[in-house]
Design a protein around this motif. Sequence first.
Motif, PDB file in Angstrom:
ATOM      1  N   ILE A 116       0.848  -1.181   0.000  1.00  0.00           N
ATOM      2  CA  ILE A 116       0.000   0.000   0.000  1.00  0.00           C
ATOM      3  C   ILE A 116       0.891   1.240   0.000  1.00  0.00           C
ATOM      4  CG2 ILE A 116      -1.840   1.252   1.189  1.00  0.00           C
ATOM      5  CD1 ILE A 116      -2.037  -1.702   2.691  1.00  0.00           C
ATOM      6  N   ALA A 117       0.717   2.089  -1.003  1.00  0.00           N
ATOM      7  CA  ALA A 117       1.489   3.323  -1.109  1.00  0.00           C
ATOM      8  C   ALA A 117       0.556   4.520  -0.929  1.00  0.00           C
ATOM      9  CB  ALA A 117       2.183   3.399  -2.465  1.00  0.00           C
ATOM     10  N   CYS A 118       0.957   5.459  -0.080  1.00  0.00           N
ATOM     11  CA  CYS A 118       0.145   6.656   0.191  1.00  0.00           C
ATOM     12  C   CYS A 118       0.981   7.902  -0.045  1.00  0.00           C
ATOM     13  CB  CYS A 118      -0.358   6.646   1.636  1.00  0.00           C
ATOM     14  SG  CYS A 118      -1.416   5.229   2.045  1.00  0.00           S
ATOM     15  N   ILE A 119       0.366   8.907  -0.668  1.00  0.00           N
ATOM     16  CA  ILE A 119       1.029  10.177  -0.965  1.00  0.00           C
ATOM     17  C   ILE A 119       0.135  11.318  -0.496  1.00  0.00           C
ATOM     18  CG2 ILE A 119       1.920  11.692  -2.783  1.00  0.00           C
ATOM     19  CD1 ILE A 119       2.332   9.211  -4.509  1.00  0.00           C
ATOM     20  N   ALA A 120       0.735  12.341   0.066  1.00  0.00           N
ATOM     21  CA  ALA A 120      -0.031  13.540   0.446  1.00  0.00           C
ATOM     22  C   ALA A 120       0.847  14.775   0.308  1.00  0.00           C
ATOM     23  CB  ALA A 120      -0.560  13.428   1.869  1.00  0.00           C
ATOM     24  N   SER A 121       0.293  15.798  -0.312  1.00  0.00           N
ATOM     25  CA  SER A 121       0.972  17.087  -0.416  1.00  0.00           C
ATOM     26  C   SER A 121      -0.057  18.164  -0.136  1.00  0.00           C
ATOM     27  CB  SER A 121       1.552  17.283  -1.826  1.00  0.00           C
ATOM     28  OG  SER A 121       2.182  18.543  -1.925  1.00  0.00           O
ATOM     29  N   ARG A 122       0.214  18.993   0.854  1.00  0.00           N
ATOM     30  CA  ARG A 122      -0.745  20.023   1.235  1.00  0.00           C
ATOM     31  C   ARG A 122      -0.082  21.388   1.248  1.00  0.00           C
ATOM     32  NH1 ARG A 122      -3.439  17.881   5.980  1.00  0.00           N
ATOM     33  NH2 ARG A 122      -3.043  15.870   5.029  1.00  0.00           N
ATOM     34  N   LEU A 123      -0.828  22.399   0.827  1.00  0.00           N
ATOM     35  CA  LEU A 123      -0.350  23.773   0.833  1.00  0.00           C
ATOM     36  C   LEU A 123      -1.361  24.629   1.597  1.00  0.00           C
ATOM     37  CD1 LEU A 123       0.884  24.236  -2.849  1.00  0.00           C
ATOM     38  CD2 LEU A 123       2.295  24.009  -0.802  1.00  0.00           C
ATOM     39  N   ARG A 124      -0.873  25.423   2.505  1.00  0.00           N
ATOM     40  CA  ARG A 124      -1.728  26.304   3.305  1.00  0.00           C
ATOM     41  C   ARG A 124      -1.297  27.740   3.067  1.00  0.00           C
ATOM     42  NH1 ARG A 124      -5.180  26.383   7.645  1.00  0.00           N
ATOM     43  NH2 ARG A 124      -4.933  28.057   9.165  1.00  0.00           N
ATOM     44  N   ARG A 125      -2.174  28.531   2.483  1.00  0.00           N
ATOM     45  CA  ARG A 125      -1.875  29.937   2.181  1.00  0.00           C
ATOM     46  C   ARG A 125      -3.014  30.830   2.673  1.00  0.00           C
ATOM     47  NH1 ARG A 125       2.124  27.593   1.364  1.00  0.00           N
ATOM     48  NH2 ARG A 125       3.531  27.639  -0.439  1.00  0.00           N
ATOM     49  N   PRO A 126      -3.199  30.930   3.992  1.00  0.00           N
ATOM     50  CA  PRO A 126      -4.307  31.754   4.501  1.00  0.00           C
ATOM     51  C   PRO A 126      -4.187  33.226   4.118  1.00  0.00           C
ATOM     52  CG  PRO A 126      -2.834  31.068   6.278  1.00  0.00           C
ATOM     53  CD  PRO A 126      -2.436  30.289   5.067  1.00  0.00           C
ATOM     54  N   SER A 127      -2.958  33.731   3.962  1.00  0.00           N
ATOM     55  CA  SER A 127      -2.789  35.132   3.575  1.00  0.00           C
ATOM     56  C   SER A 127      -3.262  35.384   2.148  1.00  0.00           C
ATOM     57  CB  SER A 127      -1.317  35.537   3.699  1.00  0.00           C
ATOM     58  OG  SER A 127      -0.496  34.735   2.867  1.00  0.00           O
ATOM     59  N   ALA A 128      -3.263  34.326   1.333  1.00  0.00           N
ATOM     60  CA  ALA A 128      -3.762  34.426  -0.045  1.00  0.00           C
ATOM     61  C   ALA A 128      -5.179  33.863  -0.168  1.00  0.00           C
ATOM     62  CB  ALA A 128      -2.832  33.683  -0.999  1.00  0.00           C
ATOM     63  N   PHE A 129      -5.757  33.486   0.963  1.00  0.00           N
ATOM     64  CA  PHE A 129      -7.144  33.019   1.040  1.00  0.00           C
ATOM     65  C   PHE A 129      -7.378  31.691   0.311  1.00  0.00           C
ATOM     66  CE2 PHE A 129      -7.101  37.697   1.053  1.00  0.00           C
ATOM     67  CZ  PHE A 129      -7.619  37.923   2.323  1.00  0.00           C
ATOM     68  N   TRP A 130      -6.426  30.749   0.396  1.00  0.00           N
ATOM     69  CA  TRP A 130      -6.688  29.425  -0.160  1.00  0.00           C
ATOM     70  C   TRP A 130      -5.843  28.365   0.530  1.00  0.00           C
ATOM     71  CZ3 TRP A 130      -2.755  26.588  -2.388  1.00  0.00           C
ATOM     72  CH2 TRP A 130      -1.628  27.288  -2.827  1.00  0.00           C
TER      73      TRP A 130
END
Length: 289
Positions: A154-168
């Motif tokens: 089982i292979a799992c991948i996750a990439s997350r970006l948090r840009r609250p100053s840019a509202f997304w």
Amino acid sequence: MAQLEQPLTGQEKVKIVSSLLKQAPPEEFCEAFRDLRLLMGDDSLMCQEAASLCALHNKLYFTPVRRKECEVLLTRHNELEEEHFLDSQRQVSFKFDHLRKEASEFQAHPQEDEKGEAWRRALYEGLKAYVSSHYPGGICSVFIKDTAIRKILIACIASRLRRPSAFWNGLWKSEWTFTLTPASTSTQVAGTIMVQAHYFEDGNFHLTVCKDVAESLPVTTETQTSQDFVKLLEDADNQFQDGLMEEYQRMSDTHLKAFRRQLPIIHSTIDWEKIVTAKIVEIQVEVFC
């Protein structure tokens, strides 16, 4: 006279809250929980269920744990028992506090199946190289489950970006599974890719897109099979991204225009300040003439 509706039971409230939190935008579980806490008006129930709801969200969206002792995603596949998880690559187990997002109680957890571990490690090394070059801040984990007649990878991948100053905020995650059976020269790979995005400047736009993938994978050596798997995954990612961009463009030209002022045919915004300035100059010239 119509009868008043019966108030919701505690179990019904938990079911509703759980359903809503499953849809919480990436990196915004705490904000969503806080808002639901105010709406429900039942502090004791929300506090009682907070840990389990947070744990469900962390495993569902592959929350990363990055420590000097381990680097792994939290999933249902590496959960040993309540609040305890396994990092197969570092061969350590640890306790994770879902509310505080803190890892502790690290202990050695060696793998007993050397042959299975060789397959898992080869797949991880190939996948890690791909993730490092394609996913900003991404992390991958590979797990193996051994049964009497086959091994499940089982292979799992996750990439997350948090840009609250840019509202997304955004999340890309995928999960891939295939089995190894003795004397078999091929296997079927089943994968699920999910993209979740939340844009909240002067509005609230929440996008969730999922795609299931099923492909055949040749099974030879650990290294070659790992390379073939990564190529399969890369092709699926590219096809999904291309389709997503085409759909986004189509929505921009059709559905999304209902939420904003329609742009001119040149697909660029109008510089109203420049137009107004030019008009003033034109009027002044006419006056002086």
